[in-house]
Scaffold this motif. Structure first.
Motif, PDB file in Angstrom:
ATOM      1  N   ARG A   3      10.213 101.192 158.032  1.00 36.15           N
ATOM      2  CA  ARG A   3      11.318 100.231 158.103  1.00 36.15           C
ATOM      3  C   ARG A   3      11.265  99.381 159.360  1.00 36.15           C
ATOM      4  O   ARG A   3      11.562  98.181 159.344  1.00 36.15           O
ATOM      5  CB  ARG A   3      12.652 100.978 158.011  1.00 36.15           C
ATOM      6  CG  ARG A   3      13.861 100.083 157.763  1.00 36.15           C
ATOM      7  CD  ARG A   3      15.090 100.927 157.440  1.00 36.15           C
ATOM      8  NE  ARG A   3      14.892 101.685 156.218  1.00 36.15           N
ATOM      9  CZ  ARG A   3      15.179 101.210 154.998  1.00 36.15           C
ATOM     10  NH1 ARG A   3      15.657  99.985 154.867  1.00 36.15           N
ATOM     11  NH2 ARG A   3      14.989 101.958 153.938  1.00 36.15           N
ATOM     12  N   ARG A   4      10.848  99.993 160.460  1.00 43.89           N
ATOM     13  CA  ARG A   4      10.784  99.216 161.705  1.00 43.89           C
ATOM     14  C   ARG A   4       9.703  98.135 161.617  1.00 43.89           C
ATOM     15  O   ARG A   4       9.829  97.063 162.216  1.00 43.89           O
ATOM     16  CB  ARG A   4      10.540 100.127 162.905  1.00 43.89           C
ATOM     17  CG  ARG A   4       9.198 100.818 162.967  1.00 43.89           C
ATOM     18  CD  ARG A   4       9.137 101.798 164.134  1.00 43.89           C
ATOM     19  NE  ARG A   4       7.855 102.470 164.238  1.00 43.89           N
ATOM     20  CZ  ARG A   4       6.841 102.047 164.960  1.00 43.89           C
ATOM     21  NH1 ARG A   4       6.958 100.912 165.644  1.00 43.89           N
ATOM     22  NH2 ARG A   4       5.705 102.720 165.024  1.00 43.89           N
ATOM     23  N   HIS A   5       8.646  98.417 160.849  1.00 43.83           N
ATOM     24  CA  HIS A   5       7.619  97.393 160.672  1.00 43.83           C
ATOM     25  C   HIS A   5       8.131  96.279 159.772  1.00 43.83           C
ATOM     26  O   HIS A   5       7.812  95.103 159.996  1.00 43.83           O
ATOM     27  CB  HIS A   5       6.349  98.019 160.100  1.00 43.83           C
ATOM     28  CG  HIS A   5       5.742  99.076 160.974  1.00 43.83           C
ATOM     29  ND1 HIS A   5       5.432  98.837 162.298  1.00 43.83           N
ATOM     30  CD2 HIS A   5       5.412 100.367 160.738  1.00 43.83           C
ATOM     31  CE1 HIS A   5       4.917  99.935 162.825  1.00 43.83           C
ATOM     32  NE2 HIS A   5       4.909 100.880 161.913  1.00 43.83           N
ATOM     33  N   ARG A   6       8.911  96.642 158.755  1.00 45.13           N
ATOM     34  CA  ARG A   6       9.527  95.612 157.912  1.00 45.13           C
ATOM     35  C   ARG A   6      10.372  94.681 158.763  1.00 45.13           C
ATOM     36  O   ARG A   6      10.305  93.453 158.636  1.00 45.13           O
ATOM     37  CB  ARG A   6      10.373  96.287 156.820  1.00 45.13           C
ATOM     38  CG  ARG A   6      10.922  95.355 155.717  1.00 45.13           C
ATOM     39  CD  ARG A   6      12.158  94.558 156.120  1.00 45.13           C
ATOM     40  NE  ARG A   6      13.193  95.357 156.731  1.00 45.13           N
ATOM     41  CZ  ARG A   6      14.184  95.947 156.068  1.00 45.13           C
ATOM     42  NH1 ARG A   6      14.236  95.840 154.764  1.00 45.13           N
ATOM     43  NH2 ARG A   6      15.111  96.633 156.722  1.00 45.13           N
ATOM     44  N   ASP A   7      11.169  95.258 159.652  1.00 48.64           N
ATOM     45  CA  ASP A   7      12.059  94.450 160.478  1.00 48.64           C
ATOM     46  C   ASP A   7      11.283  93.523 161.402  1.00 48.64           C
ATOM     47  O   ASP A   7      11.689  92.381 161.647  1.00 48.64           O
ATOM     48  CB  ASP A   7      12.980  95.360 161.300  1.00 48.64           C
ATOM     49  CG  ASP A   7      13.945  96.154 160.425  1.00 48.64           C
ATOM     50  OD1 ASP A   7      14.131  95.776 159.251  1.00 48.64           O
ATOM     51  OD2 ASP A   7      14.488  97.167 160.914  1.00 48.64           O
ATOM     52  N   ALA A   8      10.141  94.027 161.951  1.00 50.62           N
ATOM     53  CA  ALA A   8       9.363  93.222 162.893  1.00 50.62           C
ATOM     54  C   ALA A   8       8.520  92.164 162.188  1.00 50.62           C
ATOM     55  O   ALA A   8       8.369  91.041 162.687  1.00 50.62           O
ATOM     56  CB  ALA A   8       8.463  94.137 163.725  1.00 50.62           C
ATOM     57  N   LEU A   9       7.986  92.506 161.022  1.00 53.27           N
ATOM     58  CA  LEU A   9       7.061  91.614 160.332  1.00 53.27           C
ATOM     59  C   LEU A   9       7.752  90.590 159.440  1.00 53.27           C
ATOM     60  O   LEU A   9       7.208  89.505 159.207  1.00 53.27           O
ATOM     61  CB  LEU A   9       6.092  92.433 159.471  1.00 53.27           C
ATOM     62  CG  LEU A   9       4.984  93.186 160.201  1.00 53.27           C
ATOM     63  CD1 LEU A   9       4.399  94.263 159.306  1.00 53.27           C
ATOM     64  CD2 LEU A   9       3.898  92.220 160.650  1.00 53.27           C
ATOM     65  N   PHE A  10       8.916  90.951 158.928  1.00 50.47           N
ATOM     66  CA  PHE A  10       9.556  90.089 157.943  1.00 50.47           C
ATOM     67  C   PHE A  10      10.980  89.726 158.361  1.00 50.47           C
ATOM     68  O   PHE A  10      11.958  90.244 157.802  1.00 50.47           O
ATOM     69  CB  PHE A  10       9.523  90.759 156.566  1.00 50.47           C
ATOM     70  CG  PHE A  10       8.137  90.880 156.019  1.00 50.47           C
ATOM     71  CD1 PHE A  10       7.538  89.803 155.380  1.00 50.47           C
ATOM     72  CD2 PHE A  10       7.422  92.053 156.171  1.00 50.47           C
ATOM     73  CE1 PHE A  10       6.244  89.894 154.894  1.00 50.47           C
ATOM     74  CE2 PHE A  10       6.129  92.161 155.683  1.00 50.47           C
ATOM     75  CZ  PHE A  10       5.540  91.075 155.045  1.00 50.47           C
ATOM     76  N   PRO A  11      11.098  88.842 159.356  1.00 47.13           N
ATOM     77  CA  PRO A  11      12.414  88.318 159.715  1.00 47.13           C
ATOM     78  C   PRO A  11      12.955  87.477 158.553  1.00 47.13           C
ATOM     79  O   PRO A  11      12.238  87.205 157.578  1.00 47.13           O
ATOM     80  CB  PRO A  11      12.125  87.461 160.953  1.00 47.13           C
ATOM     81  CG  PRO A  11      10.697  87.055 160.798  1.00 47.13           C
ATOM     82  CD  PRO A  11      10.013  88.217 160.141  1.00 47.13           C
ATOM     83  N   ARG A 295       1.598  86.430 163.256  1.00 43.92           N
ATOM     84  CA  ARG A 295       0.323  85.946 162.730  1.00 43.92           C
ATOM     85  C   ARG A 295      -0.067  86.755 161.492  1.00 43.92           C
ATOM     86  O   ARG A 295      -0.562  86.215 160.503  1.00 43.92           O
ATOM     87  CB  ARG A 295      -0.763  86.036 163.798  1.00 43.92           C
ATOM     88  CG  ARG A 295      -2.116  85.488 163.323  1.00 43.92           C
ATOM     89  CD  ARG A 295      -3.228  85.752 164.330  1.00 43.92           C
ATOM     90  NE  ARG A 295      -3.140  84.904 165.507  1.00 43.92           N
ATOM     91  CZ  ARG A 295      -2.852  85.342 166.729  1.00 43.92           C
ATOM     92  NH1 ARG A 295      -2.605  86.636 166.928  1.00 43.92           N
ATOM     93  NH2 ARG A 295      -2.805  84.516 167.761  1.00 43.92           N
ATOM     94  N   ILE A 296       0.177  88.070 161.556  1.00 45.99           N
ATOM     95  CA  ILE A 296      -0.083  88.942 160.408  1.00 45.99           C
ATOM     96  C   ILE A 296       0.837  88.580 159.251  1.00 45.99           C
ATOM     97  O   ILE A 296       0.419  88.508 158.091  1.00 45.99           O
ATOM     98  CB  ILE A 296       0.097  90.411 160.812  1.00 45.99           C
ATOM     99  CG1 ILE A 296      -1.091  90.858 161.673  1.00 45.99           C
ATOM    100  CG2 ILE A 296       0.252  91.318 159.604  1.00 45.99           C
ATOM    101  CD1 ILE A 296      -1.003  92.281 162.161  1.00 45.99           C
ATOM    102  N   THR A 297       2.104  88.339 159.574  1.00 47.47           N
ATOM    103  CA  THR A 297       3.060  87.934 158.545  1.00 47.47           C
ATOM    104  C   THR A 297       2.583  86.683 157.823  1.00 47.47           C
ATOM    105  O   THR A 297       2.590  86.611 156.585  1.00 47.47           O
ATOM    106  CB  THR A 297       4.442  87.668 159.169  1.00 47.47           C
ATOM    107  OG1 THR A 297       4.878  88.841 159.860  1.00 47.47           O
ATOM    108  CG2 THR A 297       5.454  87.289 158.111  1.00 47.47           C
TER     109      THR A 297
END
Length: 326
Positions: A3-11, A295-297
């Motif tokens: 979930r923390r990666h979702r929050d960071a990658l997908f604003p 950049r990954i997003t």
């Protein structure tokens, strides 16, 4: 993904862009194997967007998703979740490894330049003495002009490094058993075997994947081949190096090291590598962090858009390539 990666990658802006192309519930995040069982309707899922923390997509998980056709990974390696069952299903898989390679190569380039300039040691001496010393007397021949740099592994990061190194007055060698010699020269490097590279280089930078055949690729014998005063940079995988053998060399003062990855990770609190003046340890920060994640997003969003438009992925992963890559 976690979930923390979702929050960071997908604003919100990224979620909005996704929603223009796919039906998505942005609150639906699967971060453990049981997450698939807690979702009522998986039968219609055609595309998975994954990242760090994705549970394995094994046969049981895939059975819940009979319509699944593709996986877009918003991170680097897919080895942690793309299983043989995915290839047996014929899934299309994409990765953002190329985007993640950019900051790793940037970190590594900085490490190479600072190593040849002896920035770490000079900074320590300057802090200790707080006056100008005769740096050339302390470090004869230091600097970056016409130094020999060795790249071990023509991976995405290794290739990006070769590209970056072409802007400098370096002699560049590359060792990779899977790299065609003609292609190596096109990349701006002279192909050699690993033992020769270790013996000739002022800085050796590791970019090989973690495979059974690369475990402790640099062992006692190979570390002994390195030139006195040479620097080892590892932003690849900790398992590429025999930590005990490297520690012995570093404690002797014969070699220098910049280590962003180690075996184990994290090193024990009593490891001498924390305190040695010829070692720079960082906690696996070379890859995408902070603003670099976007950049990954962007890479993942472009792959989703390509898929929805019926086009091939720009960064596909194949079963065969995965067997010799990270």
């Amino acid at each position: 993904m976690g979930r923390r990666h979702r929050d960071a990658l997908f604003p919100p802006a990224a979620v909005e862009r996704l929603a223009r192309h796919v039906d998505i519930d942005p609150q639906l995040v699967v971060e453990d194997a049981g997450g698939f069982d807690r979702i009522a309707d998986l039968a219609s899922v055609e595309l998975l967007v994954t990242s760090w923390g994705c549970p394995p997509l094994d046969a049981a998980a895939l059975a819940r998703m009979p319509a699944l056709k593709a996986v877009v990974h918003a991170a680097g390696s897919v080895k942690h979740h793309v299983t043989e069952a995915c290839w047996d299903r014929g899934l299309r898989v994409s990765t953002a490894a190329a985007a993640n390679a950019v900051p790793v190569a940037e970190y590594t380039l900085a490490a190479v330049l600072f190593a040849n300039k002896r920035v770490l040691e000079i900074g320590g001496l300057y802090r200790e003495h707080r006056t100008a010393l005769d740096w050339s007397a302390h470090f004869p021949g230091f600097g970056n002009y016409r130094r020999t740099i060795g790249i071990v592994g023509a991976s995405m990061v290794g290739r990006r490094m070769l590209e970056l190194l072409r802007a400098f007055d370096f002699d560049v060698l590359v060792a990779d058993p899977h790299l065609d010699p003609a292609e190596a020269r096109t990349l701006g490097a002279r192909p050699v075997d690993l033992d020769e590279l270790l013996a000739l280089c002022d800085v050796v930078s590791l970019h090989a994947p973690a495979l059974p055949e690369t475990h402790h690729l640099l062992d006692t014998r190979r570390l002994a081949l390195m030139r006195d005063g040479a620097t080892l940079v590892n932003t690849g995988r900790g398992s590429l190096v025999d930590t005990a053998a490297l520690t012995a060399e570093l404690r002797s003062g014969r070699l220098h090291a910049v280590l962003d990855v180690t075996e184990p990770e994290v090193l024990p609190a009593d490891s001498p590598l924390y305190a040695l003046p010829n070692v720079l340890l960082t906690p696996h920060i070379a890859g995408s962090l902070g603003g670099e994640l976007l950049r990954i997003t962007g890479s993942a969003l472009e792959e989703v858009e390509r898929y929805c438009a019926g086009r091939e992925f720009a960064h596909p992963v194949s079963r065969a390539a995965l067997s010799v890559s990270a």
